[in-house]
Design a protein around this motif. Structure first.
Motif, PDB file in Angstrom:
ATOM      1  N   THR A  12       3.403 -12.419  -2.025  1.00  0.00           N
ATOM      2  CA  THR A  12       3.428 -11.481  -3.153  1.00  0.00           C
ATOM      3  C   THR A  12       3.360 -10.038  -2.682  1.00  0.00           C
ATOM      4  OG1 THR A  12       1.026 -11.745  -3.390  1.00  0.00           O
ATOM      5  CG2 THR A  12       2.431 -13.106  -4.802  1.00  0.00           C
ATOM      6  N   GLY A  13       2.592  -9.788  -1.627  1.00  0.00           N
ATOM      7  CA  GLY A  13       2.537  -8.436  -1.082  1.00  0.00           C
ATOM      8  C   GLY A  13       3.842  -8.022  -0.439  1.00  0.00           C
ATOM      9  N   HIS A  14       4.517  -8.963   0.220  1.00  0.00           N
ATOM     10  CA  HIS A  14       5.799  -8.670   0.863  1.00  0.00           C
ATOM     11  C   HIS A  14       6.855  -8.273  -0.155  1.00  0.00           C
ATOM     12  CE1 HIS A  14       9.217  -9.068   3.572  1.00  0.00           C
ATOM     13  NE2 HIS A  14       9.766  -9.917   2.715  1.00  0.00           N
ATOM     14  N   TYR A  15       6.908  -9.001  -1.272  1.00  0.00           N
ATOM     15  CA  TYR A  15       7.916  -8.724  -2.291  1.00  0.00           C
ATOM     16  C   TYR A  15       7.425  -7.740  -3.352  1.00  0.00           C
ATOM     17  CZ  TYR A  15      10.694 -12.523  -0.345  1.00  0.00           C
ATOM     18  OH  TYR A  15      11.437 -13.308   0.500  1.00  0.00           O
ATOM     19  N   GLY A  16       6.139  -7.423  -3.340  1.00  0.00           N
ATOM     20  CA  GLY A  16       5.602  -6.445  -4.284  1.00  0.00           C
ATOM     21  C   GLY A  16       5.585  -6.920  -5.713  1.00  0.00           C
ATOM     22  N   ARG A  17       5.378  -8.199  -5.902  1.00  0.00           N
ATOM     23  CA  ARG A  17       5.375  -8.755  -7.249  1.00  0.00           C
ATOM     24  C   ARG A  17       4.087  -9.540  -7.485  1.00  0.00           C
ATOM     25  NH1 ARG A  17      11.521 -11.296  -7.066  1.00  0.00           N
ATOM     26  NH2 ARG A  17      12.622  -9.301  -6.871  1.00  0.00           N
ATOM     27  N   GLY A  18       3.669  -9.571  -8.732  1.00  0.00           N
ATOM     28  CA  GLY A  18       2.515 -10.392  -9.111  1.00  0.00           C
ATOM     29  C   GLY A  18       1.179  -9.730  -8.912  1.00  0.00           C
ATOM     30  N   GLY A  19       1.151  -8.429  -8.672  1.00  0.00           N
ATOM     31  CA  GLY A  19      -0.110  -7.745  -8.417  1.00  0.00           C
ATOM     32  C   GLY A  19      -1.076  -7.830  -9.584  1.00  0.00           C
ATOM     33  N   ASN A  20      -0.572  -7.639 -10.803  1.00  0.00           N
ATOM     34  CA  ASN A  20      -1.443  -7.703 -11.984  1.00  0.00           C
ATOM     35  C   ASN A  20      -2.000  -9.103 -12.191  1.00  0.00           C
ATOM     36  OD1 ASN A  20      -1.023  -4.988 -12.567  1.00  0.00           O
ATOM     37  ND2 ASN A  20       0.754  -5.410 -13.869  1.00  0.00           N
ATOM     38  N   ALA A  21      -1.164 -10.102 -11.971  1.00  0.00           N
ATOM     39  CA  ALA A  21      -1.622 -11.487 -12.128  1.00  0.00           C
ATOM     40  C   ALA A  21      -2.688 -11.821 -11.089  1.00  0.00           C
ATOM     41  CB  ALA A  21      -0.441 -12.448 -12.006  1.00  0.00           C
ATOM     42  N   LEU A  22      -2.492 -11.356  -9.869  1.00  0.00           N
ATOM     43  CA  LEU A  22      -3.480 -11.606  -8.819  1.00  0.00           C
ATOM     44  C   LEU A  22      -4.808 -10.934  -9.143  1.00  0.00           C
ATOM     45  CD1 LEU A  22      -1.415 -11.260  -5.512  1.00  0.00           C
ATOM     46  CD2 LEU A  22      -2.017 -13.326  -6.775  1.00  0.00           C
ATOM     47  N   ALA A  23      -4.731  -9.720  -9.664  1.00  0.00           N
ATOM     48  CA  ALA A  23      -5.960  -9.011 -10.028  1.00  0.00           C
ATOM     49  C   ALA A  23      -6.714  -9.761 -11.113  1.00  0.00           C
ATOM     50  CB  ALA A  23      -5.635  -7.595 -10.494  1.00  0.00           C
ATOM     51  N   LEU A  24      -5.973 -10.322 -12.054  1.00  0.00           N
ATOM     52  CA  LEU A  24      -6.603 -11.083 -13.139  1.00  0.00           C
ATOM     53  C   LEU A  24      -7.262 -12.347 -12.599  1.00  0.00           C
ATOM     54  CD1 LEU A  24      -7.085 -11.386 -16.167  1.00  0.00           C
ATOM     55  CD2 LEU A  24      -4.878 -12.566 -16.325  1.00  0.00           C
ATOM     56  N   ILE A  25      -6.542 -13.044 -11.721  1.00  0.00           N
ATOM     57  CA  ILE A  25      -7.090 -14.265 -11.127  1.00  0.00           C
ATOM     58  C   ILE A  25      -8.333 -13.951 -10.304  1.00  0.00           C
ATOM     59  CG2 ILE A  25      -6.635 -16.101  -9.455  1.00  0.00           C
ATOM     60  CD1 ILE A  25      -3.695 -15.989 -10.341  1.00  0.00           C
ATOM     61  N   ALA A  26      -8.262 -12.886  -9.510  1.00  0.00           N
ATOM     62  CA  ALA A  26      -9.399 -12.518  -8.672  1.00  0.00           C
ATOM     63  C   ALA A  26     -10.611 -12.134  -9.512  1.00  0.00           C
ATOM     64  CB  ALA A  26      -9.007 -11.356  -7.760  1.00  0.00           C
ATOM     65  N   THR A  27     -10.376 -11.398 -10.591  1.00  0.00           N
ATOM     66  CA  THR A  27     -11.480 -11.014 -11.470  1.00  0.00           C
ATOM     67  C   THR A  27     -12.129 -12.236 -12.104  1.00  0.00           C
ATOM     68  OG1 THR A  27     -10.399  -8.911 -11.975  1.00  0.00           O
ATOM     69  CG2 THR A  27     -12.124  -9.638 -13.480  1.00  0.00           C
ATOM     70  N   ALA A  28     -11.287 -13.185 -12.538  1.00  0.00           N
ATOM     71  CA  ALA A  28     -11.820 -14.413 -13.132  1.00  0.00           C
ATOM     72  C   ALA A  28     -12.613 -15.218 -12.110  1.00  0.00           C
ATOM     73  CB  ALA A  28     -10.677 -15.250 -13.696  1.00  0.00           C
ATOM     74  N   GLY A  29     -12.114 -15.277 -10.867  1.00  0.00           N
ATOM     75  CA  GLY A  29     -12.820 -16.020  -9.825  1.00  0.00           C
ATOM     76  C   GLY A  29     -14.163 -15.413  -9.486  1.00  0.00           C
ATOM     77  N   ARG A  30     -14.222 -14.082  -9.449  1.00  0.00           N
ATOM     78  CA  ARG A  30     -15.476 -13.419  -9.134  1.00  0.00           C
ATOM     79  C   ARG A  30     -16.484 -13.536 -10.268  1.00  0.00           C
ATOM     80  NH1 ARG A  30     -12.540  -8.008  -6.721  1.00  0.00           N
ATOM     81  NH2 ARG A  30     -12.172  -8.782  -4.608  1.00  0.00           N
ATOM     82  N   ALA A  31     -15.994 -13.687 -11.489  1.00  0.00           N
ATOM     83  CA  ALA A  31     -16.884 -13.750 -12.647  1.00  0.00           C
ATOM     84  C   ALA A  31     -17.563 -15.107 -12.777  1.00  0.00           C
ATOM     85  CB  ALA A  31     -16.118 -13.432 -13.926  1.00  0.00           C
ATOM     86  N   LEU A  32     -17.005 -16.146 -12.144  1.00  0.00           N
ATOM     87  CA  LEU A  32     -17.588 -17.477 -12.261  1.00  0.00           C
ATOM     88  C   LEU A  32     -18.900 -17.564 -11.487  1.00  0.00           C
ATOM     89  CD1 LEU A  32     -14.421 -19.717 -11.819  1.00  0.00           C
ATOM     90  CD2 LEU A  32     -15.726 -19.388 -13.918  1.00  0.00           C
ATOM     91  N   PRO A  33     -19.980 -18.023 -12.106  1.00  0.00           N
ATOM     92  CA  PRO A  33     -21.249 -18.183 -11.387  1.00  0.00           C
ATOM     93  C   PRO A  33     -21.181 -19.381 -10.447  1.00  0.00           C
ATOM     94  CG  PRO A  33     -21.466 -18.979 -13.634  1.00  0.00           C
ATOM     95  CD  PRO A  33     -20.087 -18.384 -13.527  1.00  0.00           C
ATOM     96  N   SER A  34     -21.454 -19.163  -9.176  1.00  0.00           N
ATOM     97  CA  SER A  34     -21.316 -20.232  -8.179  1.00  0.00           C
ATOM     98  C   SER A  34     -22.238 -21.405  -8.465  1.00  0.00           C
ATOM     99  CB  SER A  34     -21.603 -19.674  -6.777  1.00  0.00           C
ATOM    100  OG  SER A  34     -20.712 -18.639  -6.469  1.00  0.00           O
TER     101      SER A  34
END
Length: 222
Positions: free
Chosen positions: A52-74
């Motif tokens: 995704t970084g190579h093609y420069g696509r999906g940045g917003n989706a990745l940010a959303l996924i990362a935010t959701a992953g960090r919000a989950l209590p381990s």
């Protein structure tokens, strides 16, 4: 008694250095959990971040996924996995991997996007295939930042892997959980100190890897 006294008493007790509950055994278990979780997270996060970084696509989706992953209590996720899957290594790995994927994924994506486009355009102008542009031009320049994402994930895993003890697995967390249950504060302090030392050792390992893997020119440029 202060914490240092508890720590000295813990490490000074010969019984803590042998047997199934000895420091070497628990340390090996903790490292195994951590390496397994980091390896699985890297298998997920690195390819997606690189492409995704190579093609420069999906940045917003990745940010959303990362935010959701960090919000989950381990710990909450661990309890849920134990309820759904039962006791074992898999319920432990899931929250650790979920915790580690976001920093690897986002940092890898940002590392690829931060590469100077001039050499990338020049490589394409010379007819290099996209795979060669990715691995021979972009990746060496992005490697320091990618390693920083892996380092961040590794530290989080090492620190959070203590939750393995709550589902009767081993690792350094056994000292903390068992010590609290037994009101043995030497064990609690000793286990916490071991986790802290392992986290510092992880930092040292990634520093050494960066010195070996990143080219001197990239280090100087950074």
């Amino acid at each position: 008694m202060n914490v240092l006294h508890f720590v000295n008493a813990f490490f000074g007790d010969a019984a803590h250095w042998k047997g199934y509950d000895g420091i070497p055994t628990r340390l090996v278990e903790h490292v195994q959990y951590s390496l397994t979780a980091l390896g699985l997270a890297a298998l997920i996060g690195l390819p997606v971040g690189l492409v995704t970084g190579h093609y420069g696509r999906g940045g917003n989706a990745l940010a959303l996924i990362a935010t959701a992953g960090r919000a989950l209590p381990s710990f909450g996720l661990l309890v849920l996995m134990v309820i759904l899957l039962g006791f074992g290594k898999i319920p432990v790995m899931i929250p650790l991997v979920v915790l580690a994927v976001p920093p690897i994924l986002i940092t890898t994506y940002e590392a690829m996007r931060s590469v100077d486009p001039s050499p990338v355009d020049a490589a394409r102008g010379m007819g290099m295939a996209e795979s060669r542009v990715l691995f021979q031009v972009e990746l060496p320049v992005a490697l320091p930042l990618i390693l920083s994402g892996l380092r961040s994930a590794a530290i989080q895993i090492v620190s959070t892997a203590t939750i393995a003890a709550y589902v009767t697995l081993g690792g350094l967390g056994r000292y903390i959980v068992d010590g609290l249950y037994q009101h043995d504060y030497e064990k609690v302090a000793g286990g916490a100190a071991l986790v802290a030392v392992l986290a510092l050792a992880t930092l040292a390992v990634f520093w050494a890897v960066a010195r070996l893997a990143v080219s001197p020119g990239v280090r100087r440029g950074g």
